[in-house]
Each structure stands twice: as C-alpha cells, then as structure tokens.
Design a protein around this motif. Structure first.
Motif, PDB file in Angstrom:
ATOM      1  N   LYS A  24      21.517  35.255 -74.838  1.00  0.00           N
ATOM      2  CA  LYS A  24      20.939  34.053 -75.433  1.00  0.00           C
ATOM      3  C   LYS A  24      20.883  32.917 -74.411  1.00  0.00           C
ATOM      4  O   LYS A  24      19.865  32.232 -74.302  1.00  0.00           O
ATOM      5  CB  LYS A  24      21.743  33.619 -76.652  1.00  0.00           C
ATOM      6  N   ALA A  25      21.935  32.726 -73.651  1.00  0.00           N
ATOM      7  CA  ALA A  25      21.952  31.660 -72.645  1.00  0.00           C
ATOM      8  C   ALA A  25      20.894  31.911 -71.579  1.00  0.00           C
ATOM      9  O   ALA A  25      20.199  30.984 -71.149  1.00  0.00           O
ATOM     10  CB  ALA A  25      23.336  31.553 -72.017  1.00  0.00           C
ATOM     11  N   ALA A  26      20.766  33.156 -71.146  1.00  0.00           N
ATOM     12  CA  ALA A  26      19.754  33.497 -70.142  1.00  0.00           C
ATOM     13  C   ALA A  26      18.356  33.258 -70.699  1.00  0.00           C
ATOM     14  O   ALA A  26      17.480  32.722 -70.008  1.00  0.00           O
ATOM     15  CB  ALA A  26      19.912  34.944 -69.697  1.00  0.00           C
ATOM     16  N   TYR A  27      18.127  33.644 -71.956  1.00  0.00           N
ATOM     17  CA  TYR A  27      16.821  33.446 -72.597  1.00  0.00           C
ATOM     18  C   TYR A  27      16.496  31.954 -72.678  1.00  0.00           C
ATOM     19  O   TYR A  27      15.383  31.528 -72.357  1.00  0.00           O
ATOM     20  CB  TYR A  27      16.831  34.069 -73.992  1.00  0.00           C
ATOM     21  N   GLU A  28      17.483  31.160 -73.098  1.00  0.00           N
ATOM     22  CA  GLU A  28      17.243  29.727 -73.241  1.00  0.00           C
ATOM     23  C   GLU A  28      16.963  29.066 -71.893  1.00  0.00           C
ATOM     24  O   GLU A  28      16.116  28.191 -71.791  1.00  0.00           O
ATOM     25  CB  GLU A  28      18.424  29.071 -73.949  1.00  0.00           C
ATOM     26  N   LEU A  29      17.647  29.505 -70.844  1.00  0.00           N
ATOM     27  CA  LEU A  29      17.383  28.972 -69.510  1.00  0.00           C
ATOM     28  C   LEU A  29      15.964  29.317 -69.061  1.00  0.00           C
ATOM     29  O   LEU A  29      15.241  28.464 -68.541  1.00  0.00           O
ATOM     30  CB  LEU A  29      18.398  29.516 -68.502  1.00  0.00           C
ATOM     31  N   MET A  30      15.564  30.547 -69.296  1.00  0.00           N
ATOM     32  CA  MET A  30      14.227  30.976 -68.927  1.00  0.00           C
ATOM     33  C   MET A  30      13.174  30.169 -69.692  1.00  0.00           C
ATOM     34  O   MET A  30      12.179  29.720 -69.107  1.00  0.00           O
ATOM     35  CB  MET A  30      14.049  32.466 -69.220  1.00  0.00           C
ATOM     36  N   MET A  31      13.393  29.961 -70.974  1.00  0.00           N
ATOM     37  CA  MET A  31      12.428  29.211 -71.775  1.00  0.00           C
ATOM     38  C   MET A  31      12.360  27.753 -71.323  1.00  0.00           C
ATOM     39  O   MET A  31      11.278  27.162 -71.285  1.00  0.00           O
ATOM     40  CB  MET A  31      12.794  29.290 -73.263  1.00  0.00           C
ATOM     41  N   TYR A  54       5.706  29.295 -76.048  1.00  0.00           N
ATOM     42  CA  TYR A  54       7.151  29.421 -75.843  1.00  0.00           C
ATOM     43  C   TYR A  54       7.954  28.875 -77.014  1.00  0.00           C
ATOM     44  O   TYR A  54       9.065  28.371 -76.850  1.00  0.00           O
ATOM     45  CB  TYR A  54       7.554  28.723 -74.541  1.00  0.00           C
ATOM     46  N   GLU A  55       7.433  28.988 -78.214  1.00  0.00           N
ATOM     47  CA  GLU A  55       8.120  28.488 -79.395  1.00  0.00           C
ATOM     48  C   GLU A  55       9.021  29.524 -80.053  1.00  0.00           C
ATOM     49  O   GLU A  55       9.736  29.213 -80.984  1.00  0.00           O
ATOM     50  CB  GLU A  55       7.103  27.981 -80.427  1.00  0.00           C
ATOM     51  N   LYS A  56       9.001  30.739 -79.579  1.00  0.00           N
ATOM     52  CA  LYS A  56       9.771  31.819 -80.195  1.00  0.00           C
ATOM     53  C   LYS A  56      11.268  31.580 -80.031  1.00  0.00           C
ATOM     54  O   LYS A  56      11.744  31.283 -78.935  1.00  0.00           O
ATOM     55  CB  LYS A  56       9.397  33.145 -79.543  1.00  0.00           C
ATOM     56  N   THR A  57      12.025  31.710 -81.120  1.00  0.00           N
ATOM     57  CA  THR A  57      13.474  31.559 -81.047  1.00  0.00           C
ATOM     58  C   THR A  57      14.095  32.814 -80.440  1.00  0.00           C
ATOM     59  O   THR A  57      13.452  33.869 -80.381  1.00  0.00           O
ATOM     60  CB  THR A  57      14.086  31.343 -82.442  1.00  0.00           C
ATOM     61  N   PHE A  58      15.345  32.696 -80.021  1.00  0.00           N
ATOM     62  CA  PHE A  58      16.032  33.849 -79.450  1.00  0.00           C
ATOM     63  C   PHE A  58      16.160  34.962 -80.483  1.00  0.00           C
ATOM     64  O   PHE A  58      16.000  36.136 -80.158  1.00  0.00           O
ATOM     65  CB  PHE A  58      17.424  33.461 -78.939  1.00  0.00           C
ATOM     66  N   LYS A  59      16.386  34.593 -81.723  1.00  0.00           N
ATOM     67  CA  LYS A  59      16.519  35.604 -82.787  1.00  0.00           C
ATOM     68  C   LYS A  59      15.222  36.398 -82.940  1.00  0.00           C
ATOM     69  O   LYS A  59      15.243  37.621 -83.058  1.00  0.00           O
ATOM     70  CB  LYS A  59      16.900  34.924 -84.097  1.00  0.00           C
TER      71      LYS A  59
END
Length: 92
Positions: A24-31, A54-59
């Motif tokens: 999740k942290a990696a995904y949020e950094l990328m986004m 880029y509006e897609k949530t991590f879930k």
C-alpha cells in the motif's frame, strides 16, 4: 532536471520496497509521483484527464491485481525431520 526527479522517485520506491514497506505504501508513493507529473502538465482538460486516470484506491487496485495475477501466497518452507524409518535405512 526531469531525469533527476524520476531517478529520485525510483530510488525512493526501491528503498521502500527493499526495506519491507507495505504494498500500500509503495502504491501510494507511485500514485503521488504520477499525480505530480500530471500537475506539471498544461492546465485545462489534459491535466484533468491525466489526474482522472489515477483516482483508483489501493483497495480497488489490489482487487483488480488479484483477479489478474491470482492471490498467490508464498509457501513457507517446512523442515523435514528424519523419521525412524529413514534412520534405519541410512544405517544399512
């Protein structure tokens, strides 16, 4: 200058992944990096279209990823202890 920012983003992502950060942290950094790139685009519709991508949530991302890749978990190794039968056959 653009290459330095890209390299810095890749380096930070590599460090986070290497040190065991969550997906999740990696995904949020990328986004965050991708949204910042959209912010540097020209104003108007092009920028809005970029951000909308880029509006897609991590879930949501994780759900779609698991549908494609599958929810494969890494099996933990097991220790095989010798049994009495193994010990008897090795002494022969």
């Amino acid at each position: 200058m653009q290459q330095k920012k890209y390299f810095l983003g890749v380096a930070v992502l590599t460090i986070l992944v290497g040190t065991g950060c969550s997906n999740k942290a990696a995904y949020e950094l990328m986004m965050t990096n991708k949204k910042q790139a959209c912010g540097r685009m020209a104003e108007g519709q092009a920028r809005e279209d970029c951000l909308r991508g880029y509006e897609k949530t991590f879930k949501e991302y994780e759900y779609q990823r698991n549908r494609v890749v599958g929810d494969k978990k890494i099996a933990e190794p097991t220790l095989q202890l010798p049994t009495e039968k193994d010990q008897d056959s090795s002494s022969n």
